[in-house]
Design a protein around this motif. Structure first.
Motif, PDB file in Angstrom:
ATOM      1  N   ILE A 113      -6.019  33.475  -8.782  1.00  0.00           N
ATOM      2  CA  ILE A 113      -6.658  34.648  -9.384  1.00  0.00           C
ATOM      3  C   ILE A 113      -7.385  34.230 -10.286  1.00  0.00           C
ATOM      4  CG2 ILE A 113      -4.690  36.374  -8.777  1.00  0.00           C
ATOM      5  CD1 ILE A 113      -4.183  36.106 -12.069  1.00  0.00           C
ATOM      6  N   PHE A 114      -7.636  32.951 -10.472  1.00  0.00           N
ATOM      7  CA  PHE A 114      -8.369  32.681 -11.587  1.00  0.00           C
ATOM      8  C   PHE A 114      -9.777  31.569 -10.787  1.00  0.00           C
ATOM      9  CE2 PHE A 114      -4.898  33.486 -14.386  1.00  0.00           C
ATOM     10  CZ  PHE A 114      -5.544  33.901 -14.956  1.00  0.00           C
ATOM     11  N   PRO A 115     -11.287  32.063 -11.328  1.00  0.00           N
ATOM     12  CA  PRO A 115     -12.536  30.741 -10.732  1.00  0.00           C
ATOM     13  C   PRO A 115     -11.636  29.561 -11.139  1.00  0.00           C
ATOM     14  CG  PRO A 115     -12.501  33.041 -12.166  1.00  0.00           C
ATOM     15  CD  PRO A 115     -11.912  32.873 -12.588  1.00  0.00           C
ATOM     16  N   GLY A 116     -11.321  29.110  -9.902  1.00  0.00           N
ATOM     17  CA  GLY A 116     -11.918  27.730 -10.471  1.00  0.00           C
ATOM     18  C   GLY A 116     -10.567  26.644 -10.234  1.00  0.00           C
ATOM     19  N   PHE A 117      -9.719  27.607  -9.869  1.00  0.00           N
ATOM     20  CA  PHE A 117      -8.056  27.028  -9.705  1.00  0.00           C
ATOM     21  C   PHE A 117      -7.893  27.127  -8.099  1.00  0.00           C
ATOM     22  CE2 PHE A 117      -8.118  27.941 -13.576  1.00  0.00           C
ATOM     23  CZ  PHE A 117      -7.315  26.449 -14.508  1.00  0.00           C
ATOM     24  N   GLY A 118      -8.171  26.052  -7.043  1.00  0.00           N
ATOM     25  CA  GLY A 118      -8.096  25.834  -5.619  1.00  0.00           C
ATOM     26  C   GLY A 118      -7.081  25.002  -5.131  1.00  0.00           C
ATOM     27  N   ALA A 119      -6.592  24.829  -4.072  1.00  0.00           N
ATOM     28  CA  ALA A 119      -5.048  23.555  -3.870  1.00  0.00           C
ATOM     29  C   ALA A 119      -5.601  22.079  -4.432  1.00  0.00           C
ATOM     30  CB  ALA A 119      -5.490  23.726  -2.611  1.00  0.00           C
ATOM     31  N   PHE A 120      -4.331  21.871  -4.382  1.00  0.00           N
ATOM     32  CA  PHE A 120      -4.532  20.176  -5.131  1.00  0.00           C
ATOM     33  C   PHE A 120      -3.527  19.027  -4.824  1.00  0.00           C
ATOM     34  CE2 PHE A 120      -1.801  22.863  -7.556  1.00  0.00           C
ATOM     35  CZ  PHE A 120      -0.706  22.123  -7.674  1.00  0.00           C
ATOM     36  N   THR A 121      -4.126  18.332  -4.407  1.00  0.00           N
ATOM     37  CA  THR A 121      -3.085  17.145  -3.405  1.00  0.00           C
ATOM     38  C   THR A 121      -2.419  16.230  -4.737  1.00  0.00           C
ATOM     39  OG1 THR A 121      -4.615  17.821  -1.741  1.00  0.00           O
ATOM     40  CG2 THR A 121      -3.485  15.196  -1.798  1.00  0.00           C
ATOM     41  N   MET A 122      -1.107  16.687  -4.582  1.00  0.00           N
ATOM     42  CA  MET A 122       0.292  15.031  -5.523  1.00  0.00           C
ATOM     43  C   MET A 122       0.578  14.190  -4.344  1.00  0.00           C
ATOM     44  SD  MET A 122       0.159  17.182  -7.683  1.00  0.00           S
ATOM     45  CE  MET A 122       1.117  16.001  -8.688  1.00  0.00           C
ATOM     46  N   THR A 123      -0.020  13.447  -4.713  1.00  0.00           N
ATOM     47  CA  THR A 123      -0.139  11.911  -3.695  1.00  0.00           C
ATOM     48  C   THR A 123       1.125  10.884  -5.085  1.00  0.00           C
ATOM     49  OG1 THR A 123      -2.171  11.736  -3.078  1.00  0.00           O
ATOM     50  CG2 THR A 123      -1.219   9.597  -3.154  1.00  0.00           C
ATOM     51  N   SER A 124       2.219  10.597  -3.898  1.00  0.00           N
ATOM     52  CA  SER A 124       3.083   9.578  -4.557  1.00  0.00           C
ATOM     53  C   SER A 124       3.444   7.834  -3.636  1.00  0.00           C
ATOM     54  CB  SER A 124       4.590   9.809  -4.294  1.00  0.00           C
ATOM     55  OG  SER A 124       5.513   9.947  -4.794  1.00  0.00           O
ATOM     56  N   ASP A 125       3.667   7.148  -3.815  1.00  0.00           N
ATOM     57  CA  ASP A 125       3.329   6.308  -2.896  1.00  0.00           C
ATOM     58  C   ASP A 125       4.914   4.946  -3.187  1.00  0.00           C
ATOM     59  OD1 ASP A 125       3.102   4.709  -5.172  1.00  0.00           O
ATOM     60  OD2 ASP A 125       0.941   3.077  -4.241  1.00  0.00           O
ATOM     61  N   ALA A 126       5.053   4.380  -1.619  1.00  0.00           N
ATOM     62  CA  ALA A 126       6.333   3.211  -2.209  1.00  0.00           C
ATOM     63  C   ALA A 126       6.545   2.716  -1.603  1.00  0.00           C
ATOM     64  CB  ALA A 126       7.318   4.452  -2.014  1.00  0.00           C
ATOM     65  N   THR A 127       6.567   1.135  -2.076  1.00  0.00           N
ATOM     66  CA  THR A 127       6.538  -0.027  -0.883  1.00  0.00           C
ATOM     67  C   THR A 127       8.697   0.151  -1.065  1.00  0.00           C
ATOM     68  OG1 THR A 127       5.091  -0.648  -2.531  1.00  0.00           O
ATOM     69  CG2 THR A 127       6.438  -2.293  -1.889  1.00  0.00           C
ATOM     70  N   ALA A 128       9.225  -1.065   0.069  1.00  0.00           N
ATOM     71  CA  ALA A 128      10.466  -1.016   0.586  1.00  0.00           C
ATOM     72  C   ALA A 128      10.204  -2.426   0.622  1.00  0.00           C
ATOM     73  CB  ALA A 128      11.155  -0.625   1.414  1.00  0.00           C
ATOM     74  N   ARG A 129      11.336  -3.452   0.709  1.00  0.00           N
ATOM     75  CA  ARG A 129      11.578  -5.048   1.594  1.00  0.00           C
ATOM     76  C   ARG A 129      12.823  -5.297   1.593  1.00  0.00           C
ATOM     77  NH1 ARG A 129       9.325  -5.051  -3.805  1.00  0.00           N
ATOM     78  NH2 ARG A 129       7.114  -5.396  -4.088  1.00  0.00           N
ATOM     79  N   PRO A 130      13.661  -5.022   2.407  1.00  0.00           N
ATOM     80  CA  PRO A 130      14.954  -5.609   3.103  1.00  0.00           C
ATOM     81  C   PRO A 130      15.391  -6.618   2.251  1.00  0.00           C
ATOM     82  CG  PRO A 130      12.754  -7.253   3.923  1.00  0.00           C
ATOM     83  CD  PRO A 130      11.665  -6.466   3.513  1.00  0.00           C
ATOM     84  N   VAL A 131      16.360  -6.641   2.073  1.00  0.00           N
ATOM     85  CA  VAL A 131      17.380  -7.025   1.034  1.00  0.00           C
ATOM     86  C   VAL A 131      18.856  -7.839   2.156  1.00  0.00           C
ATOM     87  CG1 VAL A 131      18.733  -7.708  -1.056  1.00  0.00           C
ATOM     88  CG2 VAL A 131      16.409  -5.879  -0.442  1.00  0.00           C
ATOM     89  N   THR A 132      19.018  -9.060   1.919  1.00  0.00           N
ATOM     90  CA  THR A 132      21.019  -9.386   2.693  1.00  0.00           C
ATOM     91  C   THR A 132      21.516  -9.369   1.538  1.00  0.00           C
ATOM     92  OG1 THR A 132      19.654 -10.991   2.038  1.00  0.00           O
ATOM     93  CG2 THR A 132      18.997 -10.413   4.126  1.00  0.00           C
ATOM     94  N   GLY A 133      22.856  -9.720   1.764  1.00  0.00           N
ATOM     95  CA  GLY A 133      23.876  -8.885   1.168  1.00  0.00           C
ATOM     96  C   GLY A 133      24.340 -10.629  -0.240  1.00  0.00           C
ATOM     97  N   ALA A 134      23.585 -11.655   0.224  1.00  0.00           N
ATOM     98  CA  ALA A 134      23.170 -12.617  -0.163  1.00  0.00           C
ATOM     99  C   ALA A 134      22.466 -12.393  -1.634  1.00  0.00           C
ATOM    100  CB  ALA A 134      22.870 -13.846   0.556  1.00  0.00           C
ATOM    101  N   ALA A 135      21.196 -11.802  -1.106  1.00  0.00           N
ATOM    102  CA  ALA A 135      20.423 -11.795  -2.270  1.00  0.00           C
ATOM    103  C   ALA A 135      20.345 -10.090  -3.294  1.00  0.00           C
ATOM    104  CB  ALA A 135      18.938 -10.883  -1.905  1.00  0.00           C
ATOM    105  N   ALA A 136      20.721 -10.539  -4.846  1.00  0.00           N
ATOM    106  CA  ALA A 136      21.144  -9.261  -5.743  1.00  0.00           C
ATOM    107  C   ALA A 136      20.100  -9.351  -6.864  1.00  0.00           C
ATOM    108  CB  ALA A 136      22.460  -9.854  -5.660  1.00  0.00           C
TER     109      ALA A 136
END
Length: 157
Positions: A134-157
């Motif tokens: 309802i206030f001028p200047g306040f419109g839709a905004f975008t939220m961003t997130s990122d993630a990284t994954a690596r494969p892990v075996t049972g031997a690596a801890a």
């Protein structure tokens, strides 16, 4: 009669003057008019701020799940040959992006990247403000997130 005269005089002095009462008329209305937009702005920051926090957490959850799905795409031939988990980049990227398409219109944009060692996913979610619109200047905004994954075996801890 002196007692009645004194009481009448005391009552006469205690009676409000008509000139002083007119100066206070409309004071409450002025406060209401001035503070209503402030209250709406604070309520909007509370409600829409909560929506923004929720959208950021949701984007992080989506990115993490997609990156994990991509990291599960291990090249079995390389694993058997070397004993080390190696991500198949083509299948990993496809798996991550496919998981994000399952969310439908909730995802405003996504980037999926994969190498032989890791999968990185970036997710963007668009938030439409509920109160602040309802206030001028306040419109839709975008939220961003990122993630990284690596494969892990049972031997690596």
């Amino acid at each position: 009669m002196t007692t009645l005269g004194r009481r009448g005089a005391a009552l006469r002095h205690a009676a409000p003057r008509s000139g002083g009462a007119s100066r206070d008329r409309g004071t409450v209305s002025l406060y209401v008019v001035l503070f209503t937009p402030v209250v709406f702005l604070l309520a909007g920051l509370l409600v829409d701020g909560g929506l923004a926090i929720h959208a950021r957490q949701r984007a992080a959850d989506m990115a993490e799940q997609a990156a994990r799905a991509g990291a599960n795409e291990i090249d079995l031939a390389a694993l058997r040959a070397t004993g080390e988990p190696v991500v198949d980049p083509g299948r990993a990227r496809a798996a991550a992006c496919e998981l994000l398409t399952a969310y439908g219109d909730e995802v405003a944009g996504a980037d999926c990247a994969a190498s032989t060692q890791e999968v990185t996913v970036t997710v963007r979610i668009t938030v439409e403000p509920q109160f602040l619109a309802i206030f001028p200047g306040f419109g839709a905004f975008t939220m961003t997130s990122d993630a990284t994954a690596r494969p892990v075996t049972g031997a690596a801890a």
